[in-house]
Scaffold this motif. Structure first.
Motif, short mmCIF file in Angstrom:
data_model
loop_
_atom_site.label_atom_id
_atom_site.label_comp_id
_atom_site.label_asym_id
_atom_site.label_seq_id
_atom_site.Cartn_x
_atom_site.Cartn_y
_atom_site.Cartn_z
N LEU A 163 0.82 -1.20 0.00
CA LEU A 163 0.00 0.00 0.00
C LEU A 163 0.86 1.26 0.00
O LEU A 163 0.60 2.22 -0.74
CB LEU A 163 -0.94 0.00 1.21
CG LEU A 163 -1.86 1.23 1.36
CD1 LEU A 163 -2.77 1.36 0.15
CD2 LEU A 163 -2.68 1.11 2.64
N GLU A 164 1.91 1.25 0.82
CA GLU A 164 2.80 2.41 0.87
C GLU A 164 3.48 2.65 -0.47
O GLU A 164 3.66 3.80 -0.89
CB GLU A 164 3.85 2.21 1.98
CG GLU A 164 3.30 2.31 3.39
CD GLU A 164 2.62 3.64 3.66
OE1 GLU A 164 3.13 4.68 3.18
OE2 GLU A 164 1.58 3.64 4.34
N ASN A 165 3.86 1.57 -1.15
CA ASN A 165 4.48 1.71 -2.47
C ASN A 165 3.52 2.33 -3.48
O ASN A 165 3.89 3.18 -4.28
CB ASN A 165 4.96 0.34 -2.98
CG ASN A 165 6.16 -0.18 -2.21
OD1 ASN A 165 6.92 0.59 -1.62
ND2 ASN A 165 6.35 -1.49 -2.21
N ILE A 166 2.26 1.87 -3.41
CA ILE A 166 1.24 2.41 -4.32
C ILE A 166 1.01 3.89 -4.02
O ILE A 166 0.94 4.71 -4.94
CB ILE A 166 -0.08 1.62 -4.18
CG1 ILE A 166 0.10 0.19 -4.70
CG2 ILE A 166 -1.20 2.32 -4.94
CD1 ILE A 166 -1.10 -0.70 -4.45
N ASP A 168 3.02 6.02 -2.55
CA ASP A 168 4.19 6.81 -2.96
C ASP A 168 4.17 7.09 -4.46
O ASP A 168 4.49 8.21 -4.91
CB ASP A 168 5.48 6.08 -2.60
CG ASP A 168 5.75 6.09 -1.10
OD1 ASP A 168 5.12 6.91 -0.39
OD2 ASP A 168 6.57 5.28 -0.63
N THR A 169 3.79 6.08 -5.23
CA THR A 169 3.71 6.25 -6.69
C THR A 169 2.65 7.27 -7.07
O THR A 169 2.86 8.14 -7.91
CB THR A 169 3.41 4.91 -7.37
OG1 THR A 169 4.44 3.97 -7.06
CG2 THR A 169 3.31 5.07 -8.88
N LEU A 170 1.48 7.15 -6.40
CA LEU A 170 0.38 8.07 -6.68
C LEU A 170 0.74 9.50 -6.27
O LEU A 170 0.39 10.46 -6.96
CB LEU A 170 -0.88 7.62 -5.94
CG LEU A 170 -1.52 6.31 -6.45
CD1 LEU A 170 -2.68 5.92 -5.54
CD2 LEU A 170 -1.99 6.46 -7.88
N ASN A 171 1.43 9.63 -5.13
CA ASN A 171 1.83 10.96 -4.67
C ASN A 171 2.80 11.61 -5.66
O ASN A 171 2.75 12.82 -5.91
CB ASN A 171 2.47 10.88 -3.29
CG ASN A 171 1.45 10.64 -2.20
OD1 ASN A 171 0.26 10.86 -2.39
ND2 ASN A 171 1.91 10.19 -1.04
N GLY A 172 3.70 10.79 -6.22
CA GLY A 172 4.64 11.31 -7.20
C GLY A 172 3.94 11.80 -8.45
O GLY A 172 4.27 12.86 -9.01
#
Length: 217
Positions: A163-166, A168-172
């Motif tokens: 979830l954190e990886n997803i 982080d990707t979305l935030n970027g």
């Protein structure tokens, strides 16, 4: 009492700080604080996470003390859809359901359109009539005997990492957007993703677990 005040009371009853509640729900501490101050109207997915973290049922969290009503018209509530689905599965008309509950057909119609809400006692009668929990009616949650395997701590840690990886990707991606989402939108999306990932993991565990090792309900 406002939903923010109820969440603050539930958190304190569970002896949790805002930071600890944020960690348990994987929401930000600032968002928890804003919810408790009624700056945001949390989605039902977010309320479900908070209810679980504070060991409180969703129905209790939404139950309005004093006026015997329940917030089934709350933002993103699935109650109207759940009620219509259960009624149609039982093969009964709105008029027949109204007769069983001693209410008017117009009242049932308004519930199914999300225009008004039944009181708490009527909601409990509906749960008995359709043999589901009040929480199922409110959030369309699977019954407790849904036969899906529980997640292990290892499963939960993996989901949290994914979830954190997803996120982080979305935030970027959002940082590069001309119309970035606000914090409430991000937290609602995060809560919805966590719910979907958790259910998907449980379904996958059942599918790939040999039948002889399953604990049938």
């Amino acid at each position: 009492m406002s939903i923010g005040s109820k969440i603050r009371e539930a958190r304190k009853a569970a002896k949790l700080t805002q930071v600890e509640l944020a960690e348990k729900t994987r929401l930000s501490r600032s968002y928890i604080g804003d919810i408790e101050k009624d700056r945001y109207n949390p989605s039902l997915s977010t309320l479900k996470l908070i209810a679980k973290a504070t060991n409180m049922s969703l129905s209790t969290l939404l139950h309005n003390e004093g006026d015997d009503s329940i917030s089934t018209t709350h933002n993103n509530s699935l109650f109207p859809l759940s009620l219509k689905y259960l009624r149609e599965q039982a093969n009964i008309t709105q008029a027949e359901l109204a007769q069983k509950l001693d209410v008017t057909q117009q009242a049932v119609g308004r519930w199914e359109r999300g225009q008004t809400s039944p009181d708490y006692e009527t909601l409990k009668r509906l749960s008995v009539l359709f043999d589901v929990s009040v929480d199922y009616l409110l959030d369309n949650q699977p019954p407790q005997n849904d036969a899906l395997p529980a997640l292990t701590p290892k499963d939960e840690r993996q989901i949290a990492k994914d979830l954190e990886n997803i996120v982080d990707t979305l935030n970027g991606a959002a940082a590069m957007s001309d119309d970035p989402e606000d914090e409430e939108d991000r937290e609602m999306l995060k809560a919805a993703l966590l719910q979907a990932m958790t259910l998907s993991k449980r379904i996958a565990k059942k599918k790939f677990t040999p039948k002889k090792y399953r604990r049938e309900g």
